[in-house]
Design a protein around this motif. Structure first.
Motif, PDB file in Angstrom:
ATOM      1  N   PHE A  15      17.788  -1.325   2.485  1.00 35.09           N
ATOM      2  CA  PHE A  15      17.804  -0.004   1.870  1.00 35.09           C
ATOM      3  C   PHE A  15      17.595   1.052   2.945  1.00 35.09           C
ATOM      4  O   PHE A  15      16.861   0.837   3.911  1.00 35.09           O
ATOM      5  CB  PHE A  15      16.684   0.131   0.826  1.00 35.09           C
ATOM      6  CG  PHE A  15      16.806  -0.790  -0.352  1.00 35.09           C
ATOM      7  CD1 PHE A  15      17.316  -0.349  -1.558  1.00 35.09           C
ATOM      8  CD2 PHE A  15      16.377  -2.112  -0.267  1.00 35.09           C
ATOM      9  CE1 PHE A  15      17.414  -1.196  -2.654  1.00 35.09           C
ATOM     10  CE2 PHE A  15      16.469  -2.971  -1.353  1.00 35.09           C
ATOM     11  CZ  PHE A  15      17.000  -2.509  -2.546  1.00 35.09           C
ATOM     12  N   ASP A  16      18.231   2.192   2.768  1.00 37.69           N
ATOM     13  CA  ASP A  16      17.863   3.383   3.526  1.00 37.69           C
ATOM     14  C   ASP A  16      16.811   4.093   2.687  1.00 37.69           C
ATOM     15  O   ASP A  16      17.135   4.694   1.650  1.00 37.69           O
ATOM     16  CB  ASP A  16      19.083   4.282   3.758  1.00 37.69           C
ATOM     17  CG  ASP A  16      19.968   3.763   4.883  1.00 37.69           C
ATOM     18  OD1 ASP A  16      19.611   2.747   5.504  1.00 37.69           O
ATOM     19  OD2 ASP A  16      21.029   4.374   5.132  1.00 37.69           O
ATOM     20  N   ALA A  17      15.556   4.007   3.127  1.00 38.00           N
ATOM     21  CA  ALA A  17      14.475   4.428   2.248  1.00 38.00           C
ATOM     22  C   ALA A  17      13.286   4.927   3.059  1.00 38.00           C
ATOM     23  O   ALA A  17      13.187   4.727   4.271  1.00 38.00           O
ATOM     24  CB  ALA A  17      14.044   3.263   1.354  1.00 38.00           C
ATOM     25  N   LEU A  18      12.369   5.551   2.334  1.00 31.95           N
ATOM     26  CA  LEU A  18      11.056   5.862   2.874  1.00 31.95           C
ATOM     27  C   LEU A  18      10.015   5.171   1.993  1.00 31.95           C
ATOM     28  O   LEU A  18      10.201   5.054   0.775  1.00 31.95           O
ATOM     29  CB  LEU A  18      10.814   7.370   2.950  1.00 31.95           C
ATOM     30  CG  LEU A  18      10.854   8.208   1.668  1.00 31.95           C
ATOM     31  CD1 LEU A  18       9.489   8.241   0.970  1.00 31.95           C
ATOM     32  CD2 LEU A  18      11.293   9.636   1.986  1.00 31.95           C
ATOM     33  N   LYS A  19       8.945   4.705   2.629  1.00 36.46           N
ATOM     34  CA  LYS A  19       7.910   3.973   1.902  1.00 36.46           C
ATOM     35  C   LYS A  19       6.539   4.425   2.384  1.00 36.46           C
ATOM     36  O   LYS A  19       6.277   4.482   3.582  1.00 36.46           O
ATOM     37  CB  LYS A  19       8.066   2.464   2.107  1.00 36.46           C
ATOM     38  CG  LYS A  19       7.038   1.629   1.344  1.00 36.46           C
ATOM     39  CD  LYS A  19       7.333   0.146   1.445  1.00 36.46           C
ATOM     40  CE  LYS A  19       7.054  -0.391   2.827  1.00 36.46           C
ATOM     41  NZ  LYS A  19       7.161  -1.872   2.873  1.00 36.46           N
ATOM     42  N   LEU A  20       5.678   4.706   1.433  1.00 37.67           N
ATOM     43  CA  LEU A  20       4.299   5.082   1.717  1.00 37.67           C
ATOM     44  C   LEU A  20       3.388   4.046   1.080  1.00 37.67           C
ATOM     45  O   LEU A  20       3.528   3.739  -0.107  1.00 37.67           O
ATOM     46  CB  LEU A  20       3.995   6.475   1.159  1.00 37.67           C
ATOM     47  CG  LEU A  20       2.565   6.983   1.358  1.00 37.67           C
ATOM     48  CD1 LEU A  20       2.267   7.166   2.846  1.00 37.67           C
ATOM     49  CD2 LEU A  20       2.359   8.297   0.603  1.00 37.67           C
ATOM     50  N   ASN A  35       0.013   3.789   5.450  1.00 31.68           N
ATOM     51  CA  ASN A  35       1.110   3.287   6.270  1.00 31.68           C
ATOM     52  C   ASN A  35       2.392   3.948   5.788  1.00 31.68           C
ATOM     53  O   ASN A  35       2.658   4.007   4.587  1.00 31.68           O
ATOM     54  CB  ASN A  35       1.220   1.770   6.150  1.00 31.68           C
ATOM     55  CG  ASN A  35       2.124   1.173   7.212  1.00 31.68           C
ATOM     56  OD1 ASN A  35       1.720   0.981   8.343  1.00 31.68           O
ATOM     57  ND2 ASN A  35       3.360   0.880   6.848  1.00 31.68           N
ATOM     58  N   PHE A  36       3.186   4.445   6.739  1.00 28.94           N
ATOM     59  CA  PHE A  36       4.411   5.153   6.389  1.00 28.94           C
ATOM     60  C   PHE A  36       5.573   4.540   7.163  1.00 28.94           C
ATOM     61  O   PHE A  36       5.475   4.324   8.375  1.00 28.94           O
ATOM     62  CB  PHE A  36       4.277   6.644   6.727  1.00 28.94           C
ATOM     63  CG  PHE A  36       5.523   7.442   6.473  1.00 28.94           C
ATOM     64  CD1 PHE A  36       5.891   7.776   5.178  1.00 28.94           C
ATOM     65  CD2 PHE A  36       6.322   7.858   7.525  1.00 28.94           C
ATOM     66  CE1 PHE A  36       7.039   8.516   4.940  1.00 28.94           C
ATOM     67  CE2 PHE A  36       7.470   8.595   7.294  1.00 28.94           C
ATOM     68  CZ  PHE A  36       7.832   8.934   5.999  1.00 28.94           C
ATOM     69  N   LYS A  37       6.671   4.265   6.468  1.00 28.40           N
ATOM     70  CA  LYS A  37       7.861   3.699   7.101  1.00 28.40           C
ATOM     71  C   LYS A  37       9.083   4.426   6.563  1.00 28.40           C
ATOM     72  O   LYS A  37       9.241   4.591   5.348  1.00 28.40           O
ATOM     73  CB  LYS A  37       7.972   2.201   6.795  1.00 28.40           C
ATOM     74  CG  LYS A  37       9.160   1.525   7.479  1.00 28.40           C
ATOM     75  CD  LYS A  37       9.346   0.089   6.992  1.00 28.40           C
ATOM     76  CE  LYS A  37       8.267  -0.826   7.516  1.00 28.40           C
ATOM     77  NZ  LYS A  37       8.565  -2.259   7.201  1.00 28.40           N
ATOM     78  N   VAL A  38       9.983   4.824   7.479  1.00 25.79           N
ATOM     79  CA  VAL A  38      11.192   5.520   7.074  1.00 25.79           C
ATOM     80  C   VAL A  38      12.362   4.982   7.873  1.00 25.79           C
ATOM     81  O   VAL A  38      12.247   4.710   9.068  1.00 25.79           O
ATOM     82  CB  VAL A  38      11.046   7.057   7.273  1.00 25.79           C
ATOM     83  CG1 VAL A  38      10.785   7.399   8.730  1.00 25.79           C
ATOM     84  CG2 VAL A  38      12.278   7.796   6.753  1.00 25.79           C
ATOM     85  N   GLY A  39      13.508   4.796   7.202  1.00 27.99           N
ATOM     86  CA  GLY A  39      14.697   4.282   7.856  1.00 27.99           C
ATOM     87  C   GLY A  39      15.295   3.123   7.098  1.00 27.99           C
ATOM     88  O   GLY A  39      14.952   2.865   5.928  1.00 27.99           O
ATOM     89  N   ARG A  40      16.195   2.410   7.745  1.00 23.77           N
ATOM     90  CA  ARG A  40      16.840   1.241   7.134  1.00 23.77           C
ATOM     91  C   ARG A  40      15.874   0.062   7.191  1.00 23.77           C
ATOM     92  O   ARG A  40      15.480  -0.377   8.266  1.00 23.77           O
ATOM     93  CB  ARG A  40      18.146   0.917   7.844  1.00 23.77           C
ATOM     94  CG  ARG A  40      18.942  -0.204   7.202  1.00 23.77           C
ATOM     95  CD  ARG A  40      20.412  -0.145   7.594  1.00 23.77           C
ATOM     96  NE  ARG A  40      21.040   1.076   7.108  1.00 23.77           N
ATOM     97  CZ  ARG A  40      22.337   1.357   7.255  1.00 23.77           C
ATOM     98  NH1 ARG A  40      23.139   0.505   7.891  1.00 23.77           N
ATOM     99  NH2 ARG A  40      22.842   2.483   6.785  1.00 23.77           N
ATOM    100  N   GLN A  41      15.520  -0.481   6.034  1.00 25.65           N
ATOM    101  CA  GLN A  41      14.451  -1.467   5.958  1.00 25.65           C
ATOM    102  C   GLN A  41      14.638  -2.371   4.759  1.00 25.65           C
ATOM    103  O   GLN A  41      15.459  -2.131   3.879  1.00 25.65           O
ATOM    104  CB  GLN A  41      13.090  -0.764   5.845  1.00 25.65           C
ATOM    105  CG  GLN A  41      12.998   0.164   4.646  1.00 25.65           C
ATOM    106  CD  GLN A  41      11.719   0.959   4.612  1.00 25.65           C
ATOM    107  OE1 GLN A  41      10.669   0.435   4.282  1.00 25.65           O
ATOM    108  NE2 GLN A  41      11.823   2.261   4.945  1.00 25.65           N
TER     109      GLN A  41
END
Length: 337
Positions: A182-187, A154-160
């Motif tokens: 956070f402005d982040a990317l998460k794997l 699962n990949f998520k990028v942006g303000r989260q």
């Protein structure tokens, strides 16, 4: 303007059931005959969806009355920051799901205070830093949630939001009127027995009169492993965080400046944090339960502003100091029948 926004928000909450679609209708005669009353297709608190769930709306309206009295230093003779206010937080979000594995989400937030004292030459507004209207609270693209178990990514990028464990170290802080993003990317790698998250990004600094922006001088990386395969434990989490902060954002918690910034006031430095979280499974230990978080931190940090060049006659390295810290939380309980 504040009153107008409040009325609009209340109107949205009022019309929400009518926007949800048709509900089952049962007249009194058929209800008596069949003894069956069908459930409505929409319930209060559920998101509003259209186009077979491809577009989903969510609305949140929250008010809280808060009084801060003698809370900074417990000094009755110093009351410049004593104040009371009604806190308002309105959120409106929309998710677009063109496929099962793709989500595009955006959420706007309006945070304001009412009835608090205005800024003046002798009084600084205590609640001014949580006035943050018309802000983009979340905006991300998520790829994942595949139906095929052979694709556990699962990949998520942006303000989260980043929320881990019991949120003692990393969380969204939802109790606050602004909440943290956070402005982040998460794997994420996820199976039935384990989850492994890797993330990297910057905390977003709220600004009352401008668009919120990330603190790019404060890089935050993390590796979080959540396990379910250890017998007797509902949670067995291991985590490692790395924070590299090269500058200090100005903090205006106590000021009359026009544009208020809820500053990122931690001192510059490099922080490495490692820890473990254990949470018992109540089915294994009967009425007993426990949970614990144990954390260690090392690194190097700049001397915090305000300590001065000497402490107790000993000079301080104002540029860099070694850091070694430890924290633990242990909790146990017994549930009576």
């Amino acid at each position: 303007m504040k009153k107008y926004l409040t009325l609009v928000a209340l109107a949205l909450a009022w019309v929400a059931p009518s926007m949800a679609g048709d509900t089952a209708y049962v007249d009194s005669k058929s209800m008596v005959d069949s003894k069956i009353l069908e459930e409505p297709s929409w319930k209060l608190g559920d998101p509003l969806s259209v186009a077979d769930g491809k577009v989903v709306f969510d609305v949140q309206i929250r008010y809280r009355l808060e009084n801060r009295n003698n809370w900074i230093d417990f000094n009755d003779n110093y009351d410049l920051r004593d104040d009371m206010a009604l806190l308002q937080r309105l959120r409106f979000g929309m998710a677009i799901n063109p496929t099962d594995w793709l989500t595009i989400y955006g959420q706007f937030q309006n945070s304001q205070t009412f009835f608090d004292e205005p800024a003046g030459p002798l009084h600084n507004r205590e609640f001014v830093t949580i006035d943050d209207p018309y802000q983009l609270h979340q905006a991300y693209i998520e790829i994942g949630k595949f139906k095929d178990p052979n694709i556990p990514l699962n990949f998520k990028v942006g303000r989260q939001k980043l929320k881990y464990g019991q949120q003692r170290l990393v969380g969204s802080f939802e109790w606050d009127n602004l909440a943290r993003v956070f402005d982040a990317l998460k794997l994420q790698y996820k199976t039935k027995q384990t989850e492994v998250d890797f993330f990297a990004g910057y905390v977003v600094v709220p600004e009352s009169d401008e668009f919120n922006s990330p603190d790019t001088e404060d890089l935050f990386l993390g590796l979080y492993n959540h396990n379910k395969f250890i017998k007797g434990l509902k949670k067995a989490d291991f985590f490692l965080y790395w924070r590299s902060k090269s500058d200090r954002e100005r903090s205006t918690v106590y000021t009359n400046q026009e544009n208020q910034v809820l500053g990122n006031g931690a001192p510059p430095g490099d922080y490495a944090t490692i820890g473990i979280l254990l949470d018992s499974d109540p089915k294994v230990f009967g009425p007993w339960d426990f949970n614990t978080v144990i954390v260690g931190q090392v690194g190097a940090v700049s001397n915090p502003i305000g300590l001065g060049a000497n402490v107790a006659g000993n000079p301080i390295n104002v540029n860099r100091q070694d850091l070694a810290a430890f924290a633990a939380h242990v909790e146990g309980g017994y549930t009576f029948k």
